[in-house]
Write a protein that holds these residues in place. Structure first.
Motif, short mmCIF file in Angstrom:
data_model
loop_
_atom_site.label_atom_id
_atom_site.label_comp_id
_atom_site.label_asym_id
_atom_site.label_seq_id
_atom_site.Cartn_x
_atom_site.Cartn_y
_atom_site.Cartn_z
N ILE A 46 6.30 9.00 8.44
CA ILE A 46 5.53 9.02 7.48
C ILE A 46 5.42 7.93 6.63
O ILE A 46 4.39 7.58 6.31
CB ILE A 46 5.78 10.35 6.73
N ARG A 47 6.79 7.39 6.31
CA ARG A 47 7.03 6.58 5.36
C ARG A 47 6.62 5.11 6.00
O ARG A 47 5.70 4.22 5.27
CB ARG A 47 8.33 6.34 4.54
N ILE A 48 6.71 5.03 7.12
CA ILE A 48 6.15 3.68 7.92
C ILE A 48 4.77 3.62 7.87
O ILE A 48 4.20 2.67 7.70
CB ILE A 48 7.09 3.79 9.23
N LEU A 49 3.83 4.86 8.35
CA LEU A 49 2.63 4.70 8.53
C LEU A 49 1.89 4.65 6.96
O LEU A 49 1.06 3.80 6.88
CB LEU A 49 2.08 6.18 9.08
N ASN A 50 2.56 5.32 5.90
CA ASN A 50 1.86 5.21 4.64
C ASN A 50 2.26 3.81 4.18
O ASN A 50 1.07 3.34 3.62
CB ASN A 50 2.83 6.15 3.82
N ASP A 51 3.19 3.13 4.37
CA ASP A 51 3.34 1.70 3.75
C ASP A 51 2.46 0.86 4.62
O ASP A 51 2.14 0.08 4.11
CB ASP A 51 5.13 1.33 4.33
N SER A 52 2.30 1.09 6.10
CA SER A 52 1.36 0.25 6.73
C SER A 52 -0.02 0.32 6.11
O SER A 52 -0.68 -0.80 6.15
CB SER A 52 1.32 0.60 8.08
N TRP A 53 -0.47 1.60 5.93
CA TRP A 53 -1.79 2.02 5.51
C TRP A 53 -2.16 1.21 4.30
O TRP A 53 -3.14 0.56 3.77
CB TRP A 53 -2.38 3.34 5.35
N PHE A 54 -1.02 1.21 3.02
CA PHE A 54 -1.51 0.71 1.93
C PHE A 54 -1.40 -0.72 1.97
O PHE A 54 -2.07 -1.38 1.29
CB PHE A 54 -0.27 1.23 0.61
N PHE A 55 -0.40 -1.43 2.85
CA PHE A 55 -0.28 -2.86 2.90
C PHE A 55 -1.88 -3.35 3.53
O PHE A 55 -2.30 -4.18 2.93
CB PHE A 55 0.86 -3.36 3.72
N TYR A 56 -2.34 -3.06 4.55
CA TYR A 56 -3.43 -3.13 5.21
C TYR A 56 -4.49 -2.95 4.01
O TYR A 56 -5.49 -3.92 4.01
CB TYR A 56 -3.72 -2.11 6.38
N ARG A 57 -4.62 -1.73 3.45
CA ARG A 57 -5.88 -1.62 2.43
C ARG A 57 -5.76 -2.39 1.40
O ARG A 57 -6.72 -3.22 1.06
CB ARG A 57 -5.72 -0.17 2.06
N THR A 58 -4.61 -2.74 0.67
CA THR A 58 -4.73 -3.66 -0.38
C THR A 58 -4.94 -5.10 -0.01
O THR A 58 -5.66 -5.92 -0.77
CB THR A 58 -3.26 -3.54 -1.14
N HIS A 59 -4.56 -5.56 1.14
CA HIS A 59 -4.68 -6.79 1.72
C HIS A 59 -6.21 -7.18 2.11
O HIS A 59 -6.57 -8.01 1.96
CB HIS A 59 -3.77 -7.47 2.63
N ARG A 60 -6.76 -5.83 2.46
CA ARG A 60 -8.19 -6.18 2.97
C ARG A 60 -9.04 -6.11 1.56
O ARG A 60 -9.89 -7.08 1.52
CB ARG A 60 -8.65 -4.93 3.74
N ILE A 61 -8.66 -5.50 0.74
CA ILE A 61 -9.45 -5.53 -0.49
C ILE A 61 -9.28 -6.81 -1.27
O ILE A 61 -10.43 -7.56 -2.00
CB ILE A 61 -8.98 -4.31 -1.49
N ASP A 62 -8.05 -7.27 -1.21
CA ASP A 62 -7.94 -8.53 -1.88
C ASP A 62 -8.56 -9.84 -1.02
O ASP A 62 -8.52 -11.03 -1.49
CB ASP A 62 -6.34 -9.15 -1.79
N GLY A 63 -8.93 -9.78 0.23
CA GLY A 63 -9.83 -10.50 1.15
C GLY A 63 -8.61 -11.51 1.66
O GLY A 63 -8.83 -12.54 2.07
N LYS A 64 -7.40 -11.10 1.80
CA LYS A 64 -6.36 -11.93 2.47
C LYS A 64 -6.33 -11.70 3.84
O LYS A 64 -5.67 -12.47 4.78
CB LYS A 64 -4.74 -11.53 1.92
N LEU A 65 -7.01 -10.46 4.30
CA LEU A 65 -7.01 -10.19 6.09
C LEU A 65 -8.40 -10.34 6.24
O LEU A 65 -9.36 -9.82 5.72
CB LEU A 65 -6.57 -8.81 6.27
N PRO A 66 -8.88 -11.12 7.46
CA PRO A 66 -10.05 -11.15 8.00
C PRO A 66 -10.55 -9.98 8.39
O PRO A 66 -9.75 -8.94 8.83
CB PRO A 66 -9.92 -12.18 9.14
#
Length: 54
Positions: A21-41
């Protein structure tokens, strides 16, 4: 949230697997925040995560 991630989270919650749960949650928030910031294509879901466009 992608369906595959939702399914994995549901399985982790049902089996009370706190580590997963912790790994998946951390992965989701990392992905989501970096997509919002425009850091991930934005890419197709089947493309490798680190594939760079030339």
């Amino acid at each position: 949230m992608p369906q595959w991630l939702f399914n994995q989270l549901m399985r982790a919650f049902q089996s009370k697997n706190r580590r997963q749960i912790r790994i998946l949650n951390d992965s989701w928030f990392f992905y989501r925040t970096h997509r919002i910031d425009g850091k991930l294509p934005s890419s197709h879901p089947n493309e490798p995560f680190n594939k760079q466009k030339h």
